[in-house]
Structure formats: C-alpha cells, structure tokens
Design a protein around this motif. Structure first.
Motif, mmCIF file in Angstrom:
data_model
loop_
_atom_site.group_PDB
_atom_site.id
_atom_site.type_symbol
_atom_site.label_atom_id
_atom_site.label_comp_id
_atom_site.label_asym_id
_atom_site.label_seq_id
_atom_site.Cartn_x
_atom_site.Cartn_y
_atom_site.Cartn_z
ATOM 1 N N ALA A 311 0.833 -1.205 0.000
ATOM 2 C CA ALA A 311 0.000 0.000 0.000
ATOM 3 C C ALA A 311 0.866 1.254 0.000
ATOM 4 O O ALA A 311 0.593 2.220 -0.742
ATOM 5 C CB ALA A 311 -0.934 -0.010 1.213
ATOM 6 N N LEU A 312 1.911 1.247 0.806
ATOM 7 C CA LEU A 312 2.814 2.398 0.819
ATOM 8 C C LEU A 312 3.544 2.541 -0.518
ATOM 9 O O LEU A 312 3.786 3.664 -0.988
ATOM 10 C CB LEU A 312 3.819 2.244 1.967
ATOM 11 N N TRP A 314 2.364 1.682 -3.407
ATOM 12 C CA TRP A 314 1.391 2.223 -4.378
ATOM 13 C C TRP A 314 1.237 3.736 -4.203
ATOM 14 O O TRP A 314 1.171 4.483 -5.178
ATOM 15 C CB TRP A 314 0.062 1.512 -4.166
ATOM 16 N N LEU A 315 1.213 4.186 -2.940
ATOM 17 C CA LEU A 315 1.127 5.621 -2.698
ATOM 18 C C LEU A 315 2.399 6.341 -3.118
ATOM 19 O O LEU A 315 2.362 7.449 -3.678
ATOM 20 C CB LEU A 315 0.839 5.889 -1.219
ATOM 21 N N LYS A 318 2.872 7.270 -6.844
ATOM 22 C CA LYS A 318 2.149 8.422 -7.372
ATOM 23 C C LYS A 318 2.903 9.730 -7.196
ATOM 24 O O LYS A 318 2.542 10.741 -7.784
ATOM 25 C CB LYS A 318 0.774 8.524 -6.698
#
Length: 402
Positions: A311-312, A314-315, A318
């Motif tokens: 999740a980190l 993926w963030l 960006k």
C-alpha cells in the motif's frame, strides 16, 4: 587393661569437642550401693581385636571429618547413590550385639542441593535457549550479507564455466576456515577467561556452533551455485507465491508456541510431582517459550507486513520521489534480506521482555522465600542433633559475609 595416662581438654568449648560430651567428663550411673561411672578412653587401634573378643560393654567410634574442597557438584547424583549404599552397608550387621551404625548428615544436604539445582537449571534453561535462537538468526544474517557481497563473483565464476559443485566446494572450504577458526578461538578464549570446571559439553557446543555456521554459509551460497544462469543474472528476483506446505509448517510453529505459552502459565518451568524430595526436571518445550514466541511473532509479522508495504509502495509511486519507491519495492521483492532482520529483531524483543519478567520474578521470589524460610538474621540447622558449642560465632564462619 592398663591405664597409661589421663587427658584433659585445654579448651572444652572449641569446635573439636563439638558433640563429644562423653569425652569431657565421666557420666555417673547406678546408685550409692552399686556406684558405677561411664568414661571414655583413647585406645590404640591394636587393642580393638581384644576388645571385640572380651565381654566388656564398649562402643567404638570412628569420627571422620569431611573435606569440602573434594566435593564436585557434577558428581552429586553419584554421591547420592554412594551415601545410600553406605547407609545400607552400615545397617547390614545391625542384628545381634555387634551393631555397626553410620551416622552422617550428608544425605540431607546433598538431596537438598540436587533438588535446588534441578529447579535452578530449569529456570536457567530460559537463558540458554533464547541466545541460541538469537545467535542462529545473527549467523543467518551474516551469511546472507556475505552471499550478497559475493554474488557478482559467484555469478562470474558460473559464467566462466565453473560447476555448481565446484562453487559449493569452494564455499565449504572457506566456511570451514572462517567459522571453524572462529569457533576454536572462541572456545579457547572462553576456557581461559571464564572460570569453571572442565566439561566436554563446552567443546561439543563449540563444534556444533562451527558446524551450524558452516551449513548456514553454504546454504546462503546454494542459490548462486545451483540456479540456472538465466535466473541468477536477473536484477529483480521473481515474486513467488508461498507454497501451501510452508504455510502449514508456519501455522504449526505458531500453534506450538501458543500451546507452550499456555502450558508455561499453568505448570511453570519444571515437571514433577511437586512433593518434597521428588525429582524435578526441566521441560525443554517450556524452556523454549521465549524463542518460540519470538519466532511465532516473526512469522505473523512476515505474512502481514507485505500488505502495508504494498500500500505504501502504491502511494509512493504516485509521487515524484524516487527513493521511497525503490526502498519499498526492494523490501517487497528481496524478501530474504528484509524478512530475516525483522525476525531477529522480534526474537530479541521477545527474549528481552521475557528475561526482564523472569528476572523481576526471581528477585521478588528470593526476598519472599528468604523471609518465609529464615525470618531472622541467622538460621542454624544441626543435621546430626546434639548441642552446638557455646563458642560458635556464625559471623566468623567461612562464606558468611554479614
């Protein structure tokens, strides 16, 4: 019988005459019409056959002093058996008028020591199992670091035609030189610097550490020696799914750790009947609870932490930053290099927490036990009975500090 002289003690209160009141004065018996006195005499050993053949009522005593310097704690169990046989031999001729009796307070002392040592060993086993697990994890981390540093050299050797057996053989010899030499130096330093009795177990454990380190170093180089060159030269390791067999094995370890922790709370570290004088044995499973708890926590963390890491990542993808993306993807893809430090860290935290709890419990238990059992400045126990000499000063006994 010829009386050749009389003896009189210079100091009747000295420790030499302790428990020998019959040697200090005559004991009056009988009555005024038939007076009689019992006295003690020093006689030569040569006169014993004549005394045995006579009809006189006599009591012949050997008083043997114990040399504490000759006691060896490692032979306590054998000493228990020998003292029991000594008592049986002494009472074997008890029938009739010629009675042979062995009186000693050593069995009670030795039995109490063996019982206390067994309970202490079961507690100290916690301090042995934990460092073994930590040392194994540290060796595995060192092996991975060495294998990572030598990955390019091993790849080059494989690319130039070296077989996997040749690479593993070279790694084996290097591991023997490095780990074997370090184990020998560590063993010699421990024997020279740490006081203690000579024991073959130390050499066996040192050899086991050396063999374990060699196996870990060779296992770390196994992928570079046996994988195909196509997979070995890839920059990004392929992400493989966890096999069901490995998941079952990890769940089994977690279940054993939970069961051992519950048993430790119910039974404690020792197994036995709990009766006074009964044998107390340490339970290896319960002694390994700190290591098992840390290992179980590490397994759960290793299976759960990829979720927040992804999740980190993926963030981070960006954003415009490059460092967070590379760091998170490196952790996600190179699982061995990231998982093992996490596992060792959790093992260290679990063992440290458990050791602090046990240390505090032992300190409080010692204070409570000493108050309940002694309840005063001194406690004297006379194993053989009789009267203690008036001149006995406990503060001057060897080993008493206050």
């Amino acid at each position: 019988m010829e009386v050749v002289g009389l003896f009189e003690p210079i100091d009747a209160t000295s420790l030499y005459w302790s428990g020998q009141d019959d040697l200090l004065a005559a004991v009056q018996h009988g009555n005024d019409d038939a007076p009689i006195a019992w006295v003690a005499a020093y006689v030569s050993a040569d006169i014993y056959p004549d005394l045995f053949a006579s009809t006189l009522r006599f009591h012949y005593t050997w008083r043997l002093n114990i040399d504490p310097a000759r006691f060896d704690a490692s032979q306590a169990e054998q000493l228990q058996v020998d003292l029991q046989r000594l008592g049986l031999i002494g009472n074997a001729d008890a029938a009739g008028t010629n009675q042979v009796t062995v009186i000693t307070g050593l069995p009670g002392i030795v039995n109490a020591f063996v019982t206390q040592r067994a309970a202490t060993q079961s507690t100290l086993s916690l301090a042995a199992v934990g460092p073994f697990g930590l040392a194994g994890g540290a060796l595995a981390m060192v092996a991975l670091l060495l294998a990572g540093r030598r990955r390019s050299a091993l790849t080059l050797a494989r690319g130039r035609g070296a077989s996997g057996s040749l690479v593993l053989g070279t790694q084996l010899w290097e591991s023997l030189l490095v780990a074997g030499g370090a184990a020998v130096l560590g063993y010699l330093a421990a024997v020279a610097l740490i006081p203690g009795r000579a024991d073959m177990l130390s050499a066996v454990l040192a050899a086991a550490v050396a063999v374990g380190a060699v196996l870990v170093l060779v296992a770390a180089a196994w992928p570079a020696a046996r994988k195909p060159l196509g997979q070995l030269e890839r920059e990004d390791a392929p992400v493989l799914r966890v096999s069901p067999r490995r998941l079952v094995l990890e769940l089994t370890v977690v279940g054993i750790a939970i069961g051992a922790a519950l048993l430790l709370r119910q039974r404690g570290l020792s197994s036995g009947s709990g009766d006074v004088g009964s044998a107390v044995h340490g339970d290896p499973l319960l002694a390994s609870v700190p290591a098992l708890s840390g290992l179980a926590a590490g397994i759960l963390a290793l299976r759960l932490y990829p979720v927040p890491v992804r999740a980190l990542g993926w963030l981070a993808a960006k954003g415009r930053g490059f460092v967070p993306v590379v760091a998170l993807r490196t952790v996600a893809r190179h699982s061995a290099g990231a998982n093992l430090p996490l596992l060792v860290l959790l093992l260290t935290a679990a063992f440290g927490t458990f050791a602090s709890v046990v240390g505090t419990s032992l300190d409080r238990g010692q204070v409570a036990a000493s108050y309940l059992q002694v309840g005063a400045d001194y406690r004297l126990e006379n194993a053989l009975g009789g009267v203690l000499p008036p001149s006995l000063d406990v503060a001057k006994v060897a080993g008493v500090e206050a």
